[in-house]
Structure formats: structure tokens, C-alpha cells
Design an enzyme around this catalytic site. Structure first.
Site, PDB file in Angstrom:
ATOM      1  CE  LYS A 107      13.131  58.501 -17.190  1.00  0.00           C
ATOM      2  NZ  LYS A 107      11.829  58.221 -17.827  1.00  0.00           N
TER       3      LYS A 107
ATOM      4  CG  ASP B 115       8.723  56.043 -17.025  1.00  0.00           C
ATOM      5  OD1 ASP B 115       8.234  56.935 -16.305  1.00  0.00           O
ATOM      6  OD2 ASP B 115       9.897  56.087 -17.456  1.00  0.00           O
TER       7      ASP B 115
END
Ligand code: ATR
Length: 277
Positions: free
Chosen positions: A66, A103
Site C-alpha cells: 500500500k 478503507d
């Protein structure tokens, strides 16, 4: 030609993203293919180049890529910039790479489903690692009146809090260690990775007075250690399966321009793959 996507990670076999996106495609009538790719630890950039050359449209990114994804992007959404990490990539027609992070929106959607609007609510977040940094901006944007960050290593929580105070001056933000006496909260979220080892967190009964929801960002076939600890204080608890579903729905929206319905997918996830974990 059917648009193609994949989730990239190492390991990746456990990823439920292909299953989730197949459900979303069915529910929205969109024709997409979505696979999973095990990426060598030093091969993330090469993999992206190969995907682009193959005409793929985008990717989800998971552990441990990420942050590398963040560094490789030509453009970033505010929420990705604030997270310092990217979980959703789009290959732009001109050759650029666009990064987003869904997220926090996923967590926000699930908390809202469970406990209503976050406007003027007080949130106590446990943890100050990458997972927590990745979700805070959308929660603050949603109108929290206070945010308390507590972490085993207090300095990390303080650094994170300081950054957020500059951006969200009207929100009461404080930080400390687990011995800190925080202001009362409506919602407690466990964003630590303690569940991976099954280690209990030193939770204090006073934190739970008046709490309407104790939420663990992790999930598993059984309630997490944090959920069991919180349930002992007689507050409603939830795992993070809904967050998983919602962050995927948000990625689908980023790519396809339509947000799939999630209630039936969450129920199906609970009925099927959770039992297989
Ligand atoms: P992630 O990407 O899951 O956030 P991370 O960036 O390594 O992983 O952060 C892990 C978080 O869980 C940190 O807040 C860590 O606390 P420290 O900053 O003190 O290391 C927290 N954590 C991990 N194990 C824990 C435990 N057993 N008890 C309490 N906190 C724990």
C-alpha cells in the site's frame, strides 16, 4: 472487451476481494473480471507495468504494497494523501496512475450502518499504526466532535494527532498511551493488530461507560479477543467484516461510477466465507 481488475498482495491467497467484486458485478449488472495476483516482494512496479500493458483498468492493493503504491501514483485523492497509503489504483488512459484509499470510507459506512451518523459523536481509537492512519480522515470529515487516539507506544499516537489537529482545528483531538484517562466516548474502535497474536489489550472499564458500539477493524470466524473483552463491559460489539465489504464497494464505485448495494453481500459473506476462515 470486459474490463479487468485484480487485487495485488503477498500473500494473496486469503483475499476475499475477487468474491466480493463478483457479487457487486452481479448486483449492478456490470461486466468485469477480477482476479488475484501474488506479487513478488520486489516486483510491484513491474507487475503494474505488465497489467497496464495487458489493458487492465485498475487494481486493489493490499499488504505489503500500500505504501509503495502511494509512492508510484501520479495523482492522489485527499483521503489517500492523508492515509499515506493507497488501496485502489486506476490506470489512466493517458498513461498516469491514480491512487485512492477506500478503507476509511469503508469503516465510516459500516459504523454509520451500525450506529447512525457520526456527526457530533465522540470516538476513541485504539492503535496508531498504518491501519489507523489510513482511516481517520473520512471519519473526521463525517463530523466527529472528538477523537482520542490511544496507543501502546504513546509517541506514535501523539504524532498522528498533531498532524490531524492542523487539518481539523474544530475537532477536539487528544492522544496518549493506554494509561491516559481520555474524555468519554460514544464509539470505541480497535485499530491495533493485537488480534493477529490474540493478545488482549489493557482496556479500562471507564472507557466503556456510555459507549454505544465497540468495533474491531479485524474479523474472523470467531469473535476477536477485543470483541470478547468489550462484551464483558456489556456494550454492543461488532467485527470488521462490514468494513471489508464497504471498502470494496467504495473501490467498485471509484472504478465503475456505481456503488453496489452491500447488505446482502455482507450477509452472504458472513454465511459463506467467514465460516471457511
Ligand atoms: P497495521 O498496518 O496493522 O496498522 P502497524 O502499522 O504495524 O500495522 O501497527 C500496528 C498497531 O497495533 C500499532 O498501533 C501497535 O502498537 P505500537 O505502535 O505500540 O507497536 C498496535 N499493536 C500491535 N500489537 C499490539 C498489542 N499486543 N497490544 C497493543 N497494541 C498492539
Amino acid at each position: 472487451m470486459t474490463d479487468r481488475y485484480a487485487v495485488l498482495g503477498n500473500p494473496i491467497q486469503h483475499s476475499k476481494s475477487p468474491w466480493l467484486h463478483a457479487r457487486f458485478a452481479e448486483l449492478t449488472g456490470q461486466s468485469i473480471e477480477y482476479g488475484r495476483l501474488l506479487v513478488p516482494l520486489t516486483g510491484f512496479k513491474t507487475t503494474l507495468a505488465a497489467m497496464r500493458a495487458a489493458g487492465m483498468k485498475g487494481a486493489n492493493v493490499t499488504v505489503p504494497f500500500k505504501f509503495e503504491a502511494f509512492d508510484l501514483c501520479d495523482s492522489l485523492t485527499d483521503r489517500a494523501r492523508s492515509a499515506g497509503a493507497v488501496n485502489t489504483l486506476r490506470f489512466l488512459p493517458g498513461g498516469g496512475l491514480a491512487g485512492d484509499n477506500t478503507d476509511g470510507a469503508g469503516l465510516l459506512a459500516d459504523l454509520s450502518r451500525l450506529t447512525g451518523s457520526l456527526v457530533n459523536r465522540r470516538l476513541l481509537m485504539l492503535g496508531a499504526g498504518g491501519a489507523v492512519a489510513g482511516v481517520l480522515e473520512p471519519l473526521l470529515e463525517a463530523g466527529l466532535s472528538s477523537l482520542v487516539l490511544l496507543n501502546r507506544t504513546p509517541e506514535k499516537a501523539c504524532v498522528l494527532a498533531q498532524r490531524l489537529k492542523e487539518r481539523f482545528a474544530s475537532v477536539h483531538i487528544e492522544a496518549g498511551g493506554f494509561d491516559h484517562a481520555p474524555m468519554p466516548a460514544d464509539i470505541i474502535v480497535n485499530g491495533t493488530s493485537s488480534g493477529l497474536t490474540g493478545e488482549p489489550i489493557p482496556l479500562h472499564p471507564v472507557w466503556f461507560e456510555g459507549v454505544q458500539l465497540a468495533y474491531d477493524m479485524m474479523y474472523g470466524a470467531q469473535p476477536t479477543v477485543f470483541m470478547n473483552q468489550a462484551a464483558a463491559f456489556s456494550v454492543p460489539v461488532s467485527d470488521g467484516l462490514g468494513m471489508l465489504v464497504e471498502q470494496a464497494a467504495e473501490a467498485f464505485l471509484v472504478w465503475r461510477g456505481v456503488r453496489p448495494p452491500t447488505a446482502s453481500v455482507l450477509q452472504a459473506a458472513r454465511d459463506s466465507f467467514l465460516k471457511a476462515i
